[in-house]
Scaffold this motif. Structure first.
Motif, PDB file in Angstrom:
ATOM      1  N   SER A   1       0.826  -1.210   0.000  1.00  0.00           N
ATOM      2  CA  SER A   1       0.000   0.000   0.000  1.00  0.00           C
ATOM      3  C   SER A   1       0.859   1.258   0.000  1.00  0.00           C
ATOM      4  O   SER A   1       0.523   2.258  -0.658  1.00  0.00           O
ATOM      5  CB  SER A   1      -0.929   0.000   1.217  1.00  0.00           C
ATOM      6  N   GLN A   2       1.966   1.213   0.736  1.00  0.00           N
ATOM      7  CA  GLN A   2       2.870   2.373   0.737  1.00  0.00           C
ATOM      8  C   GLN A   2       3.517   2.568  -0.631  1.00  0.00           C
ATOM      9  O   GLN A   2       3.726   3.706  -1.084  1.00  0.00           O
ATOM     10  CB  GLN A   2       3.930   2.202   1.825  1.00  0.00           C
ATOM     11  N   LEU A   3       3.835   1.474  -1.306  1.00  0.00           N
ATOM     12  CA  LEU A   3       4.363   1.592  -2.665  1.00  0.00           C
ATOM     13  C   LEU A   3       3.304   2.185  -3.601  1.00  0.00           C
ATOM     14  O   LEU A   3       3.616   3.026  -4.455  1.00  0.00           O
ATOM     15  CB  LEU A   3       4.812   0.224  -3.172  1.00  0.00           C
ATOM     16  N   ARG A   4       2.065   1.757  -3.451  1.00  0.00           N
ATOM     17  CA  ARG A   4       0.997   2.304  -4.268  1.00  0.00           C
ATOM     18  C   ARG A   4       0.830   3.808  -4.034  1.00  0.00           C
ATOM     19  O   ARG A   4       0.729   4.597  -4.975  1.00  0.00           O
ATOM     20  CB  ARG A   4      -0.321   1.594  -3.958  1.00  0.00           C
ATOM     21  N   ASP A   5       0.805   4.207  -2.752  1.00  0.00           N
ATOM     22  CA  ASP A   5       0.618   5.622  -2.438  1.00  0.00           C
ATOM     23  C   ASP A   5       1.755   6.469  -3.006  1.00  0.00           C
ATOM     24  O   ASP A   5       1.524   7.554  -3.555  1.00  0.00           O
ATOM     25  CB  ASP A   5       0.531   5.813  -0.918  1.00  0.00           C
ATOM     26  N   GLY A   6       2.994   5.980  -2.880  1.00  0.00           N
ATOM     27  CA  GLY A   6       4.128   6.729  -3.416  1.00  0.00           C
ATOM     28  C   GLY A   6       4.087   6.812  -4.925  1.00  0.00           C
ATOM     29  O   GLY A   6       4.387   7.858  -5.515  1.00  0.00           O
ATOM     30  N   HIS A   7       3.718   5.698  -5.557  1.00  0.00           N
ATOM     31  CA  HIS A   7       3.596   5.673  -7.022  1.00  0.00           C
ATOM     32  C   HIS A   7       2.568   6.692  -7.501  1.00  0.00           C
ATOM     33  O   HIS A   7       2.807   7.456  -8.435  1.00  0.00           O
ATOM     34  CB  HIS A   7       3.190   4.262  -7.456  1.00  0.00           C
ATOM     35  N   ASN A   8       1.417   6.740  -6.834  1.00  0.00           N
ATOM     36  CA  ASN A   8       0.336   7.622  -7.270  1.00  0.00           C
ATOM     37  C   ASN A   8       0.614   9.089  -6.987  1.00  0.00           C
ATOM     38  O   ASN A   8       0.010   9.975  -7.618  1.00  0.00           O
ATOM     39  CB  ASN A   8      -0.980   7.210  -6.609  1.00  0.00           C
ATOM     40  N   ALA A   9       1.529   9.351  -6.029  1.00  0.00           N
ATOM     41  CA  ALA A   9       1.841  10.740  -5.678  1.00  0.00           C
ATOM     42  C   ALA A   9       2.967  11.319  -6.525  1.00  0.00           C
ATOM     43  O   ALA A   9       3.261  12.515  -6.419  1.00  0.00           O
ATOM     44  CB  ALA A   9       2.209  10.833  -4.191  1.00  0.00           C
ATOM     45  N   ARG A  10       3.583  10.519  -7.371  1.00  0.00           N
ATOM     46  CA  ARG A  10       4.711  11.024  -8.163  1.00  0.00           C
ATOM     47  C   ARG A  10       4.323  12.179  -9.097  1.00  0.00           C
ATOM     48  O   ARG A  10       5.077  13.151  -9.211  1.00  0.00           O
ATOM     49  CB  ARG A  10       5.337   9.881  -8.983  1.00  0.00           C
ATOM     50  N   PRO A  11       3.151  12.118  -9.763  1.00  0.00           N
ATOM     51  CA  PRO A  11       2.814  13.253 -10.634  1.00  0.00           C
ATOM     52  C   PRO A  11       2.664  14.576  -9.878  1.00  0.00           C
ATOM     53  O   PRO A  11       2.820  15.642 -10.463  1.00  0.00           O
ATOM     54  CB  PRO A  11       1.471  12.826 -11.250  1.00  0.00           C
ATOM     55  N   GLY A  12       2.394  14.521  -8.577  1.00  0.00           N
ATOM     56  CA  GLY A  12       2.271  15.731  -7.783  1.00  0.00           C
ATOM     57  C   GLY A  12       3.593  16.251  -7.266  1.00  0.00           C
ATOM     58  O   GLY A  12       3.614  17.235  -6.505  1.00  0.00           O
ATOM     59  N   GLY A  13       4.682  15.594  -7.610  1.00  0.00           N
ATOM     60  CA  GLY A  13       5.994  16.087  -7.232  1.00  0.00           C
ATOM     61  C   GLY A  13       6.659  15.339  -6.095  1.00  0.00           C
ATOM     62  O   GLY A  13       7.786  15.677  -5.711  1.00  0.00           O
ATOM     63  N   ARG A  14       6.014  14.283  -5.553  1.00  0.00           N
ATOM     64  CA  ARG A  14       6.650  13.542  -4.465  1.00  0.00           C
ATOM     65  C   ARG A  14       7.792  12.698  -5.016  1.00  0.00           C
ATOM     66  O   ARG A  14       7.600  11.897  -5.934  1.00  0.00           O
ATOM     67  CB  ARG A  14       5.635  12.633  -3.773  1.00  0.00           C
ATOM     68  N   PRO A  15       9.006  12.851  -4.467  1.00  0.00           N
ATOM     69  CA  PRO A  15      10.113  11.989  -4.898  1.00  0.00           C
ATOM     70  C   PRO A  15       9.830  10.544  -4.476  1.00  0.00           C
ATOM     71  O   PRO A  15       9.479  10.293  -3.317  1.00  0.00           O
ATOM     72  CB  PRO A  15      11.333  12.556  -4.158  1.00  0.00           C
ATOM     73  N   PHE A  16       9.990   9.631  -5.403  1.00  0.00           N
ATOM     74  CA  PHE A  16       9.725   8.229  -5.096  1.00  0.00           C
ATOM     75  C   PHE A  16      10.399   7.394  -6.177  1.00  0.00           C
ATOM     76  O   PHE A  16      10.695   7.900  -7.268  1.00  0.00           O
ATOM     77  CB  PHE A  16       8.206   7.961  -5.080  1.00  0.00           C
ATOM     78  N   PRO A  17      10.697   6.105  -5.899  1.00  0.00           N
ATOM     79  CA  PRO A  17      11.362   5.276  -6.912  1.00  0.00           C
ATOM     80  C   PRO A  17      10.659   5.337  -8.266  1.00  0.00           C
ATOM     81  O   PRO A  17       9.441   5.245  -8.360  1.00  0.00           O
ATOM     82  CB  PRO A  17      11.315   3.871  -6.312  1.00  0.00           C
TER      83      PRO A  17
END
Length: 511
Positions: A139-155
């Motif tokens: 779930s944390q991977l999903r949340d980070g993935h989905n937040a990438r377009p908003g500018g959150r740094p993530f793998p």
């Protein structure tokens, strides 16, 4: 080693597209080696920091997702230290403070914010995560993935690597395998890649590396036989070559006959890879798929059967998900030997007494001895056998193995829906002029089940085709009577002669 890029051409494309995907394959097929090599190659190019780390240590904490996060972050940091990366690529010295259930995602964000390159993660042994721990991490991977377009740094890309396909992770994380759920951790997974077995050409390429390094060659018929026995399963391909070159100590050109000897050593050794498969046999999901294959019957299909088939396929026990067959002849033999081990302990006859004065094997006497054995032990063994529908086949195979395998070999063919099990006894002996000969005896096993017709006509037709394929003029048809109205155990064991549709004379044994 077969080059990983050659075995996983799609993986690089998906990583370049910043995709999250699953890579799955049975144990000992080269997943970890492929990912380690791919990570090193990506990092060496200079634009990506690609890291593989294992989730295996988190298995011990089960549902404790806070402990699982702690273990995974320690494993991640340790992997970066072992990679020998420059300081600027490493994670921060301390992870940011965050509530349990968010620490893993927060840590990845902090690392990606600091790292000047795109971060690519390979989570090896993802299957080790269980229950709430798996749900939390994914779930944390999903949340980070989905937040990438908003500018959150993530793998930029994450690869989940393990035994199971996407549908199995959906089940493990509380979802339904065939439905899309926006809240599922798996709505971000775009692809599921399966690392395949070696082709015949890849086996030849692998063995040619051995030839170039040592000068020792594999004859073409030896390479062909390795492919036939293993169907390219990578661990078996390597282990078989090891048994021949090291176990048997063969120094010259390796022949097909030495491949057969290596196969026997490999099966007897029961290495951890084979034992890990054997340990699965009594799981209900596995037994439900394997039993009809051994019995030759059609499985009872309901809404969950396809999921069980996919699960057993992911374990590497069966060849595909449509035609239900054991993955390769070595697994086929190991399964029957293991399942028949209880029966073998009851067999007291001396194998040497079944060798005729001219060196051939006395199959007629073996069948007579089996009748005695069946009358004395059959009822108890059938009742005790876990694979009840396939009990008769397992018991006869164990009896044959105990008495034949010391000097000869058994080849077995079976698959779901065939309503039979075919057996070929191969017995080498020396002819009157000193020549090396091989006696071949073919048998077919059928079961007369409650409510069914006598399988004799169908059995004779099927045996006819088997004998034709083997170019043999005679054989044996064994019919097990499992009907409630079958004769008492002490009255079973009648022999008769019958003629196949093409005119071959065969022996029929009813037990």
């Amino acid at each position: 080693m077969v080059p990983p890029a050659q075995r996983l051409p799609q993986a690089r494309l998906l990583i370049d597209m910043d995709r999250y995907f699953v890579l799955h394959a049975p144990r000992q097929t080269g997943k970890t080696t492929a990912l380690q090599t791919l990570a090193a190659e990506l990092t060496a190019e200079g634009d990506i920091a690609a890291l593989m780390f294992s989730c295996e240590r988190a298995k011990s904490v089960g549902d404790d997702y806070a402990a699982a996060e702690e273990i995974l972050l320690k494993s991640l940091r340790q992997a970066t230290e072992w990679a020998g990366w420059p300081e600027e690529l490493l994670p921060p010295e301390t992870w940011p403070q965050a509530p349990a259930g968010t620490r893993f995602g927060s840590a990845l964000t902090a690392w990606c914010h600091r790292c000047p390159r795109r971060v690519v993660l390979f989570l090896d042994e993802i299957d080790a995560l269980q229950g709430n721990s798996m749900v939390s991490i994914l779930s944390q991977l999903r949340d980070g993935h989905n937040a990438r377009p908003g500018g959150r740094p993530f793998p930029a890309s994450v690869v989940l690597c393990g035994l199971r396909d996407v549908r199995e992770y959906k089940v493990a994380s509380g979802g339904e395998p065939g439905r899309s759920n926006p809240a599922s951790p798996f709505n971000i997974v775009t692809e599921s890649l399966r690392l395949g077995d070696f082709t015949a050409d890849e086996i030849a390429e692998l063995y040619d590396q051995h030839t170039r390094a040592t000068g020792q060659e594999f004859a073409k018929d030896a390479v062909d036989r390795v492919f036939e026995l293993t169907q390219g399963q990578p661990w078996l391909v390597n282990a078989l070559a090891y048994q021949i070159t090291v176990g048997l100590g063969v120094t010259g050109t390796i022949t097909a006959e030495q491949v057969e000897e290596g196969k026997e050593r490999l099966i007897r050794a029961r290495a951890s890879h084979l034992d890990s498969l054997v340990a699965r046999l009594h799981e209900p999901r596995v037994e439900r798929v394997i039993e009809p294959i051994l019995a030759g019957t059609w499985p009872a299909i309901d809404s969950s059967f396809d999921d069980d088939v996919c699960y057993v396929h992911d374990l590497g026990l069966i060849r595909g998900t449509r035609e239900l067959e054991i993955a390769n002849p070595i697994y086929r033999e190991v399964l029957l030997r293991v399942l028949g081990s209880r029966t073998e302990r009851f067999v007291q006859a001396d194998p040497h007494t079944f060798v005729l004065p001219d060196g051939r094997f006395d199959l007629e006497r073996l069948l007579e001895e089996f009748v005695v054995f069946w009358r004395e032990h059959g009822e108890v063994l059938v009742r005790q056998e876990g694979y009840h529908e396939a009990a008769c086949q397992i018991i006869l195979m164990a009896f044959l193995h105990r008495l034949v395998n010391g000097g000869g070999r058994l080849d077995r063919e079976y698959a779901a829906g065939t309503k039979r099990l075919d057996v070929l006894v191969r017995w080498p002996y020396t002819g009157p002029e000193g020549e090396r000969l091989v006696q071949r005896e073919a048998m077919e096993l059928k079961v007369w089940r409650a409510g069914g017709d006598d399988p004799l006509p169908q059995g004779l037709a099927q045996l006819d085709l088997y004998l034709d394929r083997l170019t043999l003029s005679t054989g044996v048809l064994v019919i097990f009577d499992r009907r409630p109205e079958a004769p008492g155990w002490q009255d079973r064991g009648a022999f008769e002669q019958a003629t196949t549709p093409s005119g071959r004379q065969v022996t029929v044994l009813r037990v």
